[in-house]
Design a protein around this motif. Structure first.
Motif, PDB file in Angstrom:
ATOM      1  N   GLU A 467      71.456 -21.757  43.750  1.00 33.00           N
ATOM      2  CA  GLU A 467      70.019 -21.482  43.796  1.00 33.00           C
ATOM      3  C   GLU A 467      69.774 -19.977  43.962  1.00 33.00           C
ATOM      4  N   ARG A 468      68.654 -19.522  43.436  1.00 35.91           N
ATOM      5  CA  ARG A 468      68.415 -18.074  43.414  1.00 35.91           C
ATOM      6  C   ARG A 468      66.922 -17.750  43.323  1.00 35.91           C
ATOM      7  N   LEU A 469      66.608 -16.493  43.496  1.00 32.70           N
ATOM      8  CA  LEU A 469      65.304 -15.942  43.152  1.00 32.70           C
ATOM      9  C   LEU A 469      65.499 -15.160  41.858  1.00 32.70           C
ATOM     10  N   ARG A 470      64.631 -15.383  40.896  1.00 32.37           N
ATOM     11  CA  ARG A 470      64.777 -14.709  39.606  1.00 32.37           C
ATOM     12  C   ARG A 470      63.671 -13.662  39.465  1.00 32.37           C
ATOM     13  N   VAL A 471      64.073 -12.409  39.467  1.00 30.30           N
ATOM     14  CA  VAL A 471      63.132 -11.283  39.426  1.00 30.30           C
ATOM     15  C   VAL A 471      63.159 -10.657  38.039  1.00 30.30           C
ATOM     16  N   THR A 472      61.974 -10.336  37.503  1.00 31.10           N
ATOM     17  CA  THR A 472      61.880  -9.730  36.174  1.00 31.10           C
ATOM     18  C   THR A 472      60.851  -8.601  36.182  1.00 31.10           C
ATOM     19  N   PRO A 473      61.297  -7.366  36.410  1.00 30.29           N
ATOM     20  CA  PRO A 473      60.375  -6.220  36.376  1.00 30.29           C
ATOM     21  C   PRO A 473      59.786  -6.029  34.977  1.00 30.29           C
ATOM     22  N   THR A 474      58.580  -5.507  34.921  1.00 23.93           N
ATOM     23  CA  THR A 474      57.926  -5.167  33.651  1.00 23.93           C
ATOM     24  C   THR A 474      57.731  -3.651  33.610  1.00 23.93           C
ATOM     25  N   PRO A 475      57.189  -3.116  32.518  1.00 24.91           N
ATOM     26  CA  PRO A 475      56.905  -1.673  32.480  1.00 24.91           C
ATOM     27  C   PRO A 475      55.961  -1.229  33.598  1.00 24.91           C
ATOM     28  N   GLY A 476      55.146  -2.166  34.102  1.00 27.26           N
ATOM     29  CA  GLY A 476      54.194  -1.820  35.151  1.00 27.26           C
ATOM     30  C   GLY A 476      54.757  -1.852  36.558  1.00 27.26           C
ATOM     31  N   HIS A 477      55.975  -2.329  36.726  1.00 24.54           N
ATOM     32  CA  HIS A 477      56.594  -2.358  38.060  1.00 24.54           C
ATOM     33  C   HIS A 477      57.272  -1.017  38.316  1.00 24.54           C
ATOM     34  N   ASN A 478      56.449  -0.054  38.624  1.00 25.78           N
ATOM     35  CA  ASN A 478      56.931   1.322  38.797  1.00 25.78           C
ATOM     36  C   ASN A 478      57.704   1.484  40.113  1.00 25.78           C
ATOM     37  N   GLN A 479      58.143   2.715  40.386  1.00 28.20           N
ATOM     38  CA  GLN A 479      58.965   2.966  41.565  1.00 28.20           C
ATOM     39  C   GLN A 479      58.211   2.659  42.854  1.00 28.20           C
ATOM     40  N   GLU A 480      56.940   2.940  42.887  1.00 30.50           N
ATOM     41  CA  GLU A 480      56.152   2.675  44.098  1.00 30.50           C
ATOM     42  C   GLU A 480      56.123   1.184  44.420  1.00 30.50           C
ATOM     43  N   LEU A 481      55.810   0.359  43.416  1.00 29.24           N
ATOM     44  CA  LEU A 481      55.799  -1.088  43.615  1.00 29.24           C
ATOM     45  C   LEU A 481      57.198  -1.605  43.929  1.00 29.24           C
ATOM     46  N   SER A 482      58.191  -1.025  43.272  1.00 24.18           N
ATOM     47  CA  SER A 482      59.571  -1.457  43.489  1.00 24.18           C
ATOM     48  C   SER A 482      60.018  -1.197  44.920  1.00 24.18           C
ATOM     49  N   ASP A 483      59.613  -0.082  45.476  1.00 23.08           N
ATOM     50  CA  ASP A 483      59.993   0.228  46.857  1.00 23.08           C
ATOM     51  C   ASP A 483      59.380  -0.778  47.833  1.00 23.08           C
ATOM     52  N   VAL A 484      58.155  -1.190  47.568  1.00 24.07           N
ATOM     53  CA  VAL A 484      57.514  -2.212  48.405  1.00 24.07           C
ATOM     54  C   VAL A 484      58.291  -3.521  48.309  1.00 24.07           C
ATOM     55  N   PHE A 485      58.677  -3.870  47.094  1.00 23.96           N
ATOM     56  CA  PHE A 485      59.444  -5.100  46.873  1.00 23.96           C
ATOM     57  C   PHE A 485      60.792  -5.039  47.583  1.00 23.96           C
ATOM     58  N   LEU A 486      61.501  -3.930  47.455  1.00 25.09           N
ATOM     59  CA  LEU A 486      62.821  -3.780  48.068  1.00 25.09           C
ATOM     60  C   LEU A 486      62.743  -3.893  49.592  1.00 25.09           C
ATOM     61  N   GLU A 487      61.720  -3.310  50.181  1.00 19.50           N
ATOM     62  CA  GLU A 487      61.538  -3.404  51.630  1.00 19.50           C
ATOM     63  C   GLU A 487      61.291  -4.854  52.048  1.00 19.50           C
ATOM     64  N   ALA A 488      60.507  -5.570  51.230  1.00 17.73           N
ATOM     65  CA  ALA A 488      60.205  -6.968  51.533  1.00 17.73           C
ATOM     66  C   ALA A 488      61.451  -7.847  51.432  1.00 17.73           C
ATOM     67  N   ILE A 489      62.246  -7.633  50.386  1.00 17.56           N
ATOM     68  CA  ILE A 489      63.479  -8.412  50.211  1.00 17.56           C
ATOM     69  C   ILE A 489      64.444  -8.155  51.363  1.00 17.56           C
ATOM     70  N   ASP A 490      64.547  -6.927  51.776  1.00 23.12           N
ATOM     71  CA  ASP A 490      65.424  -6.582  52.897  1.00 23.12           C
ATOM     72  C   ASP A 490      64.986  -7.330  54.157  1.00 23.12           C
ATOM     73  N   ASP A 491      63.690  -7.394  54.391  1.00 25.53           N
ATOM     74  CA  ASP A 491      63.160  -8.101  55.554  1.00 25.53           C
ATOM     75  C   ASP A 491      63.461  -9.603  55.466  1.00 25.53           C
ATOM     76  N   VAL A 492      63.288 -10.172  54.282  1.00 28.58           N
ATOM     77  CA  VAL A 492      63.539 -11.609  54.086  1.00 28.58           C
ATOM     78  C   VAL A 492      65.001 -11.947  54.358  1.00 28.58           C
ATOM     79  N   TYR A 493      65.908 -11.145  53.830  1.00 31.30           N
ATOM     80  CA  TYR A 493      67.331 -11.409  54.020  1.00 31.30           C
ATOM     81  C   TYR A 493      67.723 -11.329  55.489  1.00 31.30           C
ATOM     82  N   LYS A 494      67.127 -10.407  56.210  1.00 28.75           N
ATOM     83  CA  LYS A 494      67.444 -10.274  57.638  1.00 28.75           C
ATOM     84  C   LYS A 494      66.797 -11.384  58.457  1.00 28.75           C
ATOM     85  N   THR A 495      65.579 -11.761  58.102  1.00 30.67           N
ATOM     86  CA  THR A 495      64.851 -12.788  58.853  1.00 30.67           C
ATOM     87  C   THR A 495      65.511 -14.162  58.717  1.00 30.67           C
ATOM     88  N   ILE A 496      65.872 -14.511  57.492  1.00 27.56           N
ATOM     89  CA  ILE A 496      66.446 -15.838  57.248  1.00 27.56           C
ATOM     90  C   ILE A 496      67.966 -15.828  57.393  1.00 27.56           C
TER      91      ILE A 496
END
Length: 557
Positions: A467-496
């Motif tokens: 089982e997995r999470l399937r992530v697919t960035p688009t041209p609109g997922h710029n570095q700013e949005l990506s950094d928010v996503f990366l911080e969130a994923i890091d939190d999820v992995y540590k929390t669970i």
């Protein structure tokens, strides 16, 4: 009749006594039972008690209030019995209970993508905004203004629907234009549009098997469900080869005579793991053993090649870039593939599917395929919008490059965080979890705490334990949005407390992560290709005049 009587007389004493023509003719419906009673076999059987049967009566005499005797059998009134009907609802409940108990039950989130601010969407209320990170609208063409304006104008002029199937309602210039654009995109003689690529795959594969005697279909073990269903419906013999395993494929091909019809069915980019097929080498085997090739480019069209025709085009990137809409002066990988199926619902932002191939193949499918003949065709506005999207994608290389650059940024930084991503050379970012309940928990936590939507992927889409999470960035997922996503994923992995790259490595690896035997593959897009601009493309890709296909309407003789 006389011949039958003579042969029967040799075996049955009763028939022997009535073997002449006049005697047989004298046995009519009313006297048959009397005559049969003299037979030592039928006689005792006729003396047994009559058996009751359940059968429908003629409509005007239908009755559910009494037992009727009709000729030699009875209609049993089931309303008077103690027997119960089958528990249909119980079956449904049991099956749903199984899905819930093994954590593979699927809950669909209410996601309303906003055309003017995608990748933003809102949930049930417009105030509840989330960022979408798992859409297959890879280039965000569904919000492209040129596509939207084209669809609006077509909708106003030609209405909402197509009026039925093309066989009944006729077709229209939008269907002809779209199929012409698709044939030109893949540099094939013709194409045929279906209501979806699921329908296209099922229709093409099933018809090939039904019409080609002794066909053997060689199918990659990770092929999409639509291909599996099509192969099943084909009734053809199948050989399932290990994923992208050329040695296994050849060993299976070699078992059959070259003269026996064969078909190799595979995908270019496998959507749940991001692996890429060795298309050129599969074509080598097809030519060596006399097989046709069926390539599903659903998750590659729009994203690969200088003009977005897919991985088959990408394999000869430079030749196609220089030739533009024309064909290079040698036989390319694109030329070697016999039939290509793909979708209009992902990188082209609309809906529908299609197959591209030779003129004869497409005319044959148009003429014989039930999946095409008996299905209402796409609305004019959808076909006009899809054609506009293809024309836009063909020359606008920047979106493809941005999508790759954003994907690379996310993959690299997930690796730095220790988050396990299945290694692959494509645009897909499969984050490995390996547990259905935790995958759902991770998805919920991203949504409810971080306002990020990533759907959990579980069985049967992927194998149990993968089982997995399937992530697919688009041209609109710029570095700013990506950094928010990366911080969130890091939190999820540590929390669970989800497994890290090191954890999977210590366990011997999972899905290629931490696997010492995994062979690294470079990204399909090279740095040189990522540096091209529109000025590096052939001028003929800008607003080309595409010849209309005769086969779309039927070839006249």
């Amino acid at each position: 009749m006389e011949s039958l009587a003579r042969q029967s007389a040799k075996l049955c004493p009763f028939v022997k006594n009535h073997a002449n023509k006049s005697a047989l003719q004298s046995i009519n419906g009313s006297s048959l039972a009397n005559q049969a009673s003299m037979c030592p076999v039928m006689g005792p059987a006729l003396t047994e008690q009559k058996r009751s049967y359940t059968t429908p009566s003629k409509p005007r005499f239908a009755s559910a209030t009494a037992t009727q005797e009709v000729d030699d059998y009875e209609i049993l009134d089931h309303s008077q019995t103690q027997e119960r009907s089958f528990d249909y609802n119980g079956l449904f409940e049991d099956e749903l209970s199984k899905k819930r108990s093994d954590n593979s039950y699927r809950f669909f989130n209410n996601i309303n993508r906003l055309a003017k601010s995608f990748p933003q969407a809102h949930r049930a209320t417009e105030e509840d905004k989330v960022t979408v990170w798992c859409s297959n609208d890879y280039l965000a063409m569904s919000k492209n203004q040129q596509v939207i304006e084209t669809m609006k104008k077509t909708l106003d002029k030609y209405g909402a629907g197509a009026g039925g199937t093309r066989n009944i309602a006729g077709h229209n210039k939008h269907a002809i234009n779209l199929e012409s654009e698709l044939a030109a995109l893949h540099k094939k003689e013709a194409s045929l549009v279906f209501s979806s690529c699921y329908v296209a795959n099922d229709a093409v594969l099933s018809l090939l098997g039904q019409k080609m005697k002794d066909l053997v279909i060689f199918s990659d073990e990770l092929n999409h469900a639509s291909m599996i269903v099509g192969i099943k419906h084909s009734n053809a013999k199948k050989e399932i080869f290990k994923h992208n395993d050329l040695i296994d494929l050849e060993s299976r091909l070699s078992k059959y005579p070259k003269s026996q019809p064969k078909l190799i069915a595979f995908e270019s980019v496998y959507s749940m793991c991001g692996s890429v097929a060795p298309i050129d080498k599969i074509c080598d085997l097809a030519e060596k053993y006399g097989a046709l090739t069926f390539l599903d480019e659903v998750h590659a069209v729009g994203l690969y090649g200088p003009h977005g025709a897919g991985v088959a085009e990408h394999f000869d990137f430079e030749a196609h870039r220089k030739a533009g809409i024309a064909s290079p002066n040698y036989k390319t990988t694109l030329d070697r593939v016999d039939m290509i199926t793909a979708t209009l619902g992902k990188s082209f932002g609309t809906v529908g599917g299609y197959v591209a191939g030779s003129s004869n193949l497409i005319d044959w499918l148009r003429s014989y395929s039930p999946g095409f003949i008996f299905t209402t065709t796409l609305p004019p506005a959808v076909m006009a919008g899809a054609a506009e999207a293809i024309r836009y994608v063909r020359h606008y290389i920047k979106d493809r490059q941005l999508q790759q650059l954003n994907t690379g940024y996310v993959k690299d930084n997930l690796s730095k965080l220790g988050v396990p991503v299945m290694p692959n050379p494509s645009h897909v970012v499969p984050i490995v979890i390996g547990d259905p309940a935790k995958a759902k928990q991770a998805s919920d936590l991203l949504m409810n705490k971080h306002k990020i939507y990533v759907q959990a992927i579980n069985f049967p889409t992927v194998a149990r334990g993968e089982e997995r999470l399937r992530v697919t960035p688009t041209p609109g997922h710029n570095q700013e949005l990506s950094d928010v996503f990366l911080e969130a994923i890091d939190d999820v992995y540590k929390t669970i407390e989800l497994p890290s790259i090191q954890d999977l490595t210590n366990q011997g690896g999972l899905c290629g992560v931490g696997d010492p035997n995994y062979i690294h593959q470079d990204n399909l897009w090279t740095q040189e290709q990522l540096n091209y601009t529109e000025k590096d493309l052939n001028e003929n890709v800008f607003n080309p005049v595409i010849d209309q296909l005769e086969v779309s309407s039927g070839i006249k003789y």
